[in-house]
Design a protein around this motif. Structure first.
Motif, PDB file in Angstrom:
ATOM      1  N   LEU A 390      10.389 -38.742 -80.051  1.00  0.00           N
ATOM      2  CA  LEU A 390      11.293 -39.758 -80.788  1.00  0.00           C
ATOM      3  C   LEU A 390      11.655 -40.675 -80.028  1.00  0.00           C
ATOM      4  CD1 LEU A 390      12.294 -40.015 -83.866  1.00  0.00           C
ATOM      5  CD2 LEU A 390      14.533 -38.589 -82.849  1.00  0.00           C
ATOM      6  N   SER A 391      12.140 -40.531 -78.935  1.00  0.00           N
ATOM      7  CA  SER A 391      12.485 -41.754 -78.190  1.00  0.00           C
ATOM      8  C   SER A 391      11.133 -42.744 -78.094  1.00  0.00           C
ATOM      9  CB  SER A 391      12.925 -41.246 -76.862  1.00  0.00           C
ATOM     10  OG  SER A 391      14.275 -40.691 -76.849  1.00  0.00           O
ATOM     11  N   ALA A 392      10.052 -42.180 -77.823  1.00  0.00           N
ATOM     12  CA  ALA A 392       8.951 -42.931 -77.547  1.00  0.00           C
ATOM     13  C   ALA A 392       8.540 -43.681 -78.861  1.00  0.00           C
ATOM     14  CB  ALA A 392       7.683 -41.989 -77.134  1.00  0.00           C
ATOM     15  N   ALA A 393       8.565 -42.935 -80.081  1.00  0.00           N
ATOM     16  CA  ALA A 393       8.268 -43.570 -81.199  1.00  0.00           C
ATOM     17  C   ALA A 393       9.195 -44.686 -81.544  1.00  0.00           C
ATOM     18  CB  ALA A 393       8.433 -42.768 -82.398  1.00  0.00           C
ATOM     19  N   ASP A 624       7.576 -37.695 -68.987  1.00  0.00           N
ATOM     20  CA  ASP A 624       6.662 -37.861 -70.311  1.00  0.00           C
ATOM     21  C   ASP A 624       6.109 -39.075 -70.222  1.00  0.00           C
ATOM     22  OD1 ASP A 624       6.571 -38.635 -73.195  1.00  0.00           O
ATOM     23  OD2 ASP A 624       6.630 -36.484 -73.019  1.00  0.00           O
ATOM     24  N   ASP A 625       4.518 -38.866 -70.304  1.00  0.00           N
ATOM     25  CA  ASP A 625       3.634 -40.027 -70.385  1.00  0.00           C
ATOM     26  C   ASP A 625       3.908 -41.175 -71.583  1.00  0.00           C
ATOM     27  OD1 ASP A 625       2.606 -39.114 -67.974  1.00  0.00           O
ATOM     28  OD2 ASP A 625       0.898 -38.085 -69.056  1.00  0.00           O
ATOM     29  N   GLU A 626       3.988 -40.572 -72.702  1.00  0.00           N
ATOM     30  CA  GLU A 626       4.237 -41.475 -73.797  1.00  0.00           C
ATOM     31  C   GLU A 626       5.475 -42.024 -73.827  1.00  0.00           C
ATOM     32  OE1 GLU A 626       2.428 -42.155 -76.213  1.00  0.00           O
ATOM     33  OE2 GLU A 626       0.667 -40.891 -75.682  1.00  0.00           O
ATOM     34  N   LEU A 627       6.620 -41.499 -73.306  1.00  0.00           N
ATOM     35  CA  LEU A 627       7.729 -42.111 -73.354  1.00  0.00           C
ATOM     36  C   LEU A 627       8.028 -43.171 -72.297  1.00  0.00           C
ATOM     37  CD1 LEU A 627      10.858 -42.419 -74.510  1.00  0.00           C
ATOM     38  CD2 LEU A 627      11.585 -40.392 -73.087  1.00  0.00           C
ATOM     39  N   CYS A 645       7.227 -44.140 -62.447  1.00  0.00           N
ATOM     40  CA  CYS A 645       6.844 -42.990 -61.901  1.00  0.00           C
ATOM     41  C   CYS A 645       7.066 -41.954 -62.704  1.00  0.00           C
ATOM     42  CB  CYS A 645       7.587 -43.033 -60.553  1.00  0.00           C
ATOM     43  SG  CYS A 645       7.488 -44.798 -59.571  1.00  0.00           S
ATOM     44  N   ALA A 646       6.612 -40.716 -62.350  1.00  0.00           N
ATOM     45  CA  ALA A 646       6.931 -39.419 -62.939  1.00  0.00           C
ATOM     46  C   ALA A 646       7.979 -38.775 -62.370  1.00  0.00           C
ATOM     47  CB  ALA A 646       5.413 -38.686 -63.086  1.00  0.00           C
ATOM     48  N   GLY A 647       8.124 -38.652 -61.253  1.00  0.00           N
ATOM     49  CA  GLY A 647       9.396 -37.965 -60.583  1.00  0.00           C
ATOM     50  C   GLY A 647       9.811 -38.706 -59.284  1.00  0.00           C
ATOM     51  N   GLY A 648      11.021 -38.219 -58.845  1.00  0.00           N
ATOM     52  CA  GLY A 648      11.617 -38.749 -57.719  1.00  0.00           C
ATOM     53  C   GLY A 648      10.887 -39.075 -56.345  1.00  0.00           C
ATOM     54  N   SER A 649      10.225 -38.004 -56.331  1.00  0.00           N
ATOM     55  CA  SER A 649       9.226 -37.970 -54.920  1.00  0.00           C
ATOM     56  C   SER A 649       8.232 -39.326 -54.989  1.00  0.00           C
ATOM     57  CB  SER A 649       8.674 -36.842 -54.764  1.00  0.00           C
ATOM     58  OG  SER A 649       9.535 -35.569 -54.374  1.00  0.00           O
ATOM     59  N   GLU A 650       7.640 -39.346 -56.091  1.00  0.00           N
ATOM     60  CA  GLU A 650       6.557 -40.362 -56.364  1.00  0.00           C
ATOM     61  C   GLU A 650       7.419 -41.905 -56.070  1.00  0.00           C
ATOM     62  OE1 GLU A 650       3.633 -41.899 -59.773  1.00  0.00           O
ATOM     63  OE2 GLU A 650       4.471 -40.011 -60.124  1.00  0.00           O
ATOM     64  N   ALA A 651       8.614 -41.687 -56.788  1.00  0.00           N
ATOM     65  CA  ALA A 651       9.169 -42.862 -56.519  1.00  0.00           C
ATOM     66  C   ALA A 651       9.503 -43.492 -55.159  1.00  0.00           C
ATOM     67  CB  ALA A 651      10.517 -42.976 -57.486  1.00  0.00           C
TER      68      ALA A 651
END
Length: 750
Positions: A390-393, A624-627, A645-651
């Motif tokens: 819903l947020s993504a939409a 979430d990819d879409e959001l 980024c998808a997560g803290g480590s990736e960031a």
């Protein structure tokens, strides 16, 4: 000269007699000595003078005698009158039926009539005027006609009588020999004397005793009838251990013949029957019972049980009576003891069944706890998984607002945004009501600035009221209350939303009334009003008065949430409404001590001035990819450079790789692989400094609110509102920061 011959202290008669003798003597001398020259004549002259003085004294004596006679006559008359009065008084006293005596202030007998002391012939002769009161009492106490109370001596009676004499008024009865009684009434006179009346009350006392004996006989018959109607067997013994009363029930219970129960039977004889026929409860023996009955000192009540085989069990109670006698009651408790045995057996069976049932209930409880845990996980998952798309939409729709300018497509886009907002509201209400009903709701009570909260709600909902042409008013307040800020805001928001939704014309007002230890927040509207029969129903789930309202106006959960949240916080909720006039909802809140605490800031509210967010570098952490894609598109439309980024480590790896410190961090709270946004922000701040950051989440728990408050990080709820996200970026905007590449610095804007 005459004064020397006559003693002036003598009476007039004596003085006259002396003068007469002197005159006679002088006359004789004159007659005998008439030849003397001049002497005889001088003596004659003195004789004449003496005679004149005698005559004067005689006249005075006559007048004195007249006065004396007159006084004696009057005195005689007064004495006669006094004697007459005394005789009348004596006659009057004598006519009194009671014995009468008068003692003066010196405690001496003045007078008494013949009836006073007539019952005590041995002291009657001594009752004469002048007798002192103490002597009178002493003689009475030693009279052979006085019947002294049992155990009292004459000296004690005398002292008690003198003690009573100290009172100004006293009445008491005195018992005489021959079963006679007199009543003594003693009263003090104004002059300090004492009047005593003695009245023969023998007949009255006898009548009273006859009446008392009649009453005793009536009571005895009543007691006998009562005893016969008792279910217990009763025996009454006097102070000598002799049987003086019983009922027939006792012979039935003890299986004793009537011959054993005879007036005067000894208790020890009856007790011998118990020795061979009954067994006694622990610690009680027949000898011990007999010893209790024959004890001469005060006896405590005795209670025990007697059993005859398995056929009869008797509860026995023995108690001393005031006259040193005692009473024994026998109660048949055979049925009770059998019931106790049955209950004991049933209890053992029941305990076994309860144990088995407890095991079953423990299994059921474990299952319920698992189900409740599943429900909790479902609520959390629903909060995240349903609100995530819903947020993504919403963000996608918001990103198209600037690209679509044609009226018809733009109108459709506005309707889509409105529909998404309605879905968000419905999902939020469903999650709130589910959490309140499941018992998962937790509160965080703190001091809330009510004025700031009300102003924020006015900023958010005022435009809705203005769009309907309503007069939306807010009464300013500086009240500080003690409540959970999140739930309190939800309560007031729902009440205001309902008021705006159902009011077509007129006004909506929110204000505060101050009370002694609390404040009452009131929401007024001029809507259609709620019928009295509907006022209870509206607090149920999915209840709406206007059944024709569309789903975009809600599902009828707002007031259900209000009622449950008020109950959770123990805030009294009140409703008053008149059809055609309007409605009042009020919530009473406890007053908090004034403290410099701002309104609840965990959820970010847009109330700052617009700022420039272009060229900002924002680190977006969203699993979430879409959001993540929708948020990136939205922020890029504001000319924001977004690092996704998808997560803290990736960031952490991304920032280390490109060697850039972002202007702001937007992190989802619930990430993959057990990570969370707060931890990621703490790690990034530890490595790159205190970067402005916010957390986004569909989790509306109080624990998350408190965790964000503890580190001063704003919390934005999903579905995200783009204006709210933009406001956070505006507040986080700062002059462009240099980017360090190796040893060279360059501006991000470059």
């Amino acid at each position: 000269m005459l004064n020397g011959l006559i003693n002036q202290q003598d009476s007039l008669e004596r003085q006259n007699e002396k003068l007469q003798k002197i005159v006679e003597t002088l006359m004789k001398r004159v007659e005998q000595d008439t030849g003397s020259s001049g002497v005889a004549y001088a003596q004659f002259q003195r004789a004449v003078l003496l005679e004149e003085e005698v005559r004067a004294r005689t006249r005075d004596l006559g007048r004195a005698l007249d006065l004396l006679n007159e006084s004696n006559a009057k005195l005689a008359i007064a004495n006669q009158e006094t004697e007459a009065a005394r005789a009348d008084l004596a006659n009057a006293i004598e006519t009194v039926q009671e014995g009468f005596a008068l003692f003066n202030a010196d405690e001496k007998l003045v007078m008494c009539n013949s009836r006073f002391g007539m019952h005590m012939g041995d002291i009657k002769p001594d009752l004469k005027p002048g007798l002192t009161f103490g002597d009178y009492v002493h003689r009475v106490s030693r009279s052979r006609y006085l019947s002294l109370p049992r155990g009292e001596t004459a000296e004690q009676w005398e002292q008690r009588r003198l003690d009573r004499h100290k009172d100004t008024s006293v009445i008491f009865n005195v018992r005489l020999t021959g079963r006679r009684w007199i009543q003594v009434s003693e009263h003090r006179t104004p002059s300090g004397g004492t009047v005593i009346l003695q009245t023969d009350v023998t007949d009255i006392v006898r009548l009273e005793r006859q009446e008392r004996e009649r009453l005793i006989d009536d009571q005895a018959r009543l007691i006998r009838a009562t005893l016969e109607h008792l279910k217990q067997g009763v025996c009454i013994f006097d102070s000598f251990g002799r049987l003086v009363g019983w009922n027939h029930r006792v012979s039935e219970l003890l299986s004793l013949g009537v011959r054993r129960f005879q007036l005067g039977s000894k208790f020890s004889t009856i007790c011998d029957f118990f020795r061979s026929s009954y067994t006694f409860s622990a610690g009680v023996t027949p000898d011990g019972i007999v010893d209790w009955a024959e004890n001469k000192t005060e006896r405590a009540p005795l209670s025990f049980e007697m059993q005859r085989g398995l056929d009869m069990t008797l509860a026995v109670f023995m108690q001393e009576m005031p006259d040193r006698g005692f009473v024994i009651s026998f109660t048949d408790i055979t049925a009770e003891r059998a019931a106790i045995r049955a209950m004991t057996e049933a209890k053992e069976t029941l305990e076994h069944r309860v144990f088995e049932r407890t095991l079953e209930l423990e299994d059921a409880l474990s299952e319920a706890e698992r189900a409740n845990a599943s429900k909790s996980r479902f609520v959390a998952a629903a909060s995240h998984d349903l609100l995530q798309p819903l947020s993504a939409a919403k963000l996608y729709v918001a990103s198209l607002e600037h690209d679509i300018t044609e009226p018809e497509p733009h109108s459709l886009l506005t309707k889509a945004a409105s529909a998404l907002q309605s879905v968000e509201n419905i999902l939020g209400a469903l999650l709130d009501i589910s959490k309140l009903d499941s018992g998962l709701a937790h509160t965080h009570i703190s001091t809330v600035d009510l004025g700031t909260m009300v102003r924020q709600l006015g900023d958010e909902l005022g435009p809705l009221g203005a769009a309907k042409g309503l007069d939306f008013r807010i009464v300013h307040t500086e009240a500080k209350v003690s409540s959970d800020a999140t739930y309190l805001r939800r309560i007031l928001q729902n009440l205001l939303s309902n008021a705006i939704r159902y009011t077509t014309t007129g006004k909506v007002l929110i204000g505060v009334r101050h009370q002694q230890n609390s404040v009452r927040v009131e929401v007024w509207d001029t809507g259609p009003g709620i019928p009295e029969e509907e006022q209870f129903r509206i607090f149920g789930e999915f209840q709406r008065i206007n059944a024709t309202a569309s789903a975009t106006d809600g599902m009828g959960l707002g007031l259900a949430i209000v009622e449950r949240a008020c109950a959770l916080l123990q805030h009294p909720l009140e409703l008053k409404s008149r059809v055609g006039v309007g409605t009042l909802f009020s919530v009473e809140l406890p007053r908090a001590h004034p403290q410099p605490i701002q309104a609840h800031q965990a959820v970010f509210r847009h109330h700052s001035q617009p700022g420039d967010v272009s060229n900002m570098v924002v680190l977006l952490i969203e699993n979430d990819d879409e959001l993540r894609n929708a948020m990136a598109i939205t922020m890029e439309q504001w000319s924001v450079d977004v690092l996704t980024c998808a997560g803290g480590s990736e960031a952490m790896d991304l920032l280390d790789e490109i060697d850039i410190t972002p202007d702001a961090i937007v992190a989802d709270y619930q990430l993959d692989d057990g990570e969370d946004g707060l931890t990621a922000i703490r790690q990034l701040r530890a490595a790159h400094g205190k970067i402005p950051a916010c957390v986004i989440s569909a989790n509306r728990s109080t624990d998350l609110v408190m965790a964000c408050e503890a580190v001063g990080i704003p919390l934005l709820y999903k579905p995200l509102d783009p204006p709210m996200l933009r406001e956070f970026l505006q507040r986080s905007s700062a002059p462009p920061k240099p980017i360090v590449i190796g040893t060279t610095r360059r501006n991000v804007a470059e």
